[in-house]
Design a protein around this motif. Structure first.
Motif, short mmCIF file in Angstrom:
data_model
loop_
_atom_site.label_atom_id
_atom_site.label_comp_id
_atom_site.label_asym_id
_atom_site.label_seq_id
_atom_site.Cartn_x
_atom_site.Cartn_y
_atom_site.Cartn_z
N THR A 1 -4.38 1.44 -4.42
CA THR A 1 -4.19 0.61 -3.24
C THR A 1 -5.12 -0.60 -3.25
O THR A 1 -4.67 -1.74 -3.07
CB THR A 1 -4.44 1.45 -1.96
N ALA B 1 0.83 -1.21 0.00
CA ALA B 1 0.00 0.00 0.00
C ALA B 1 0.86 1.25 0.00
O ALA B 1 0.54 2.25 -0.65
CB ALA B 1 -0.93 -0.01 1.22
N THR C 1 -4.16 -3.49 5.07
CA THR C 1 -4.23 -2.61 3.90
C THR C 1 -5.52 -1.79 3.86
O THR C 1 -5.72 -1.06 2.90
CB THR C 1 -4.14 -3.44 2.60
N ALA D 1 0.86 4.18 -2.78
CA ALA D 1 0.69 5.57 -2.38
C ALA D 1 1.86 6.43 -2.84
O ALA D 1 1.67 7.57 -3.29
CB ALA D 1 0.54 5.65 -0.86
#
Length: 235
Positions: free
Chosen positions: A172, A100, A183, A104
């Motif tokens: 994500t 994740a 997550t 990001a």
């Protein structure tokens, strides 16, 4: 009327803490890359520069789901990068918070590069040349002249990158899913709440938290940039 201002529940605090951790790790890991790319684009003169610029800005124009799919193809179990990480280091980014953070960071990179690049381009080249004339090596000129003068843009880029990483959703959920405690970040938790029965209240509460954090990041960006710009003008 939904009670939007009640004390956060444990799952909400968990999602908030996870989002803050992922946003911070993504920002810190991406900042050196953003600095290098900003220097390359601001000062570099080389064939194919337009292609590098296009690649850097690609996450801004691609649907986040497409970016997540690209990460899945590259870093999934059967992807070239994913297989390398698994075979050499025994690491898998799938279904893990580090995946994740990678998603990001990729989505935040363009927003970090732009202000940093503009700040570097605004640095007076004469000051750099004067330092070089006095015998300073290029890395010393970069560390003592260029980067200090470009600091407002660096900080603004880092804060904007954090805000973008904190609010990342599409890449994500496509890349690492929505595993609670691993997550399921704040934006993913908003989506998950909307899928449940009578989940509007929880979704609104989570959305309110997201808005507050984003506004704080944007206000901090503006305040820090103004203060450092004013200090540079006085100096």
């Amino acid at each position: 009327m939904p009670d939007l201002f009640a004390a956060p529940t444990a799952p909400e605090l968990e999602a908030l803490g996870l989002s803050l951790r992922i946003g911070l790790v993504a920002t810190l890991a991406t900042l050196p890359i953003a600095l290098a790319l900003s220097l390359l684009l601001a000062r570099g003169r080389f064939p194919g520069k337009w292609a590098v610029e296009a690649l850097v800005n690609l996450p801004l124009v691609l649907p986040p789901v497409v970016t997540g799919l690209a990460l899945l193809l590259l870093f999934g179990r059967n992807g070239p990068a994913g297989r390398l990480l698994s075979d050499v280091f025994g690491v898998s980014l799938l279904f893990h918070w580090t995946g994740a953070a990678l998603a990001a960071g990729v989505m935040a990179l363009p927003l970090m590069v732009r202000p940093i690049r503009l700040s570097i381009e605004a640095v007076d080249r004469g000051l750099e040349q004067a330092a070089a004339t006095l015998g300073a090596p290029p890395l010393w000129v970069l560390a003592t002249v260029t980067l200090p003068l470009a600091l407002p843009g660096v900080i603004a880029g880092a804060l904007l990158g954090f805000a973008r990483a904190f609010g990342e959703f599409g890449a994500t959920i496509t890349f690492v899913g929505a595993i609670p405690g691993e997550t399921r970040t704040l934006p993913v938790a908003v989506y998950a709440a909307l899928q449940g029965v009578d989940g509007e209240t929880a979704a609104l509460r989570l959305a309110l938290i997201s808005v507050i954090v984003a506004v704080i990041a944007l206000v901090a960006t503006e305040a820090v940039s103004r203060r450092l710009s004013a200090r540079s003008a006085v100096a």
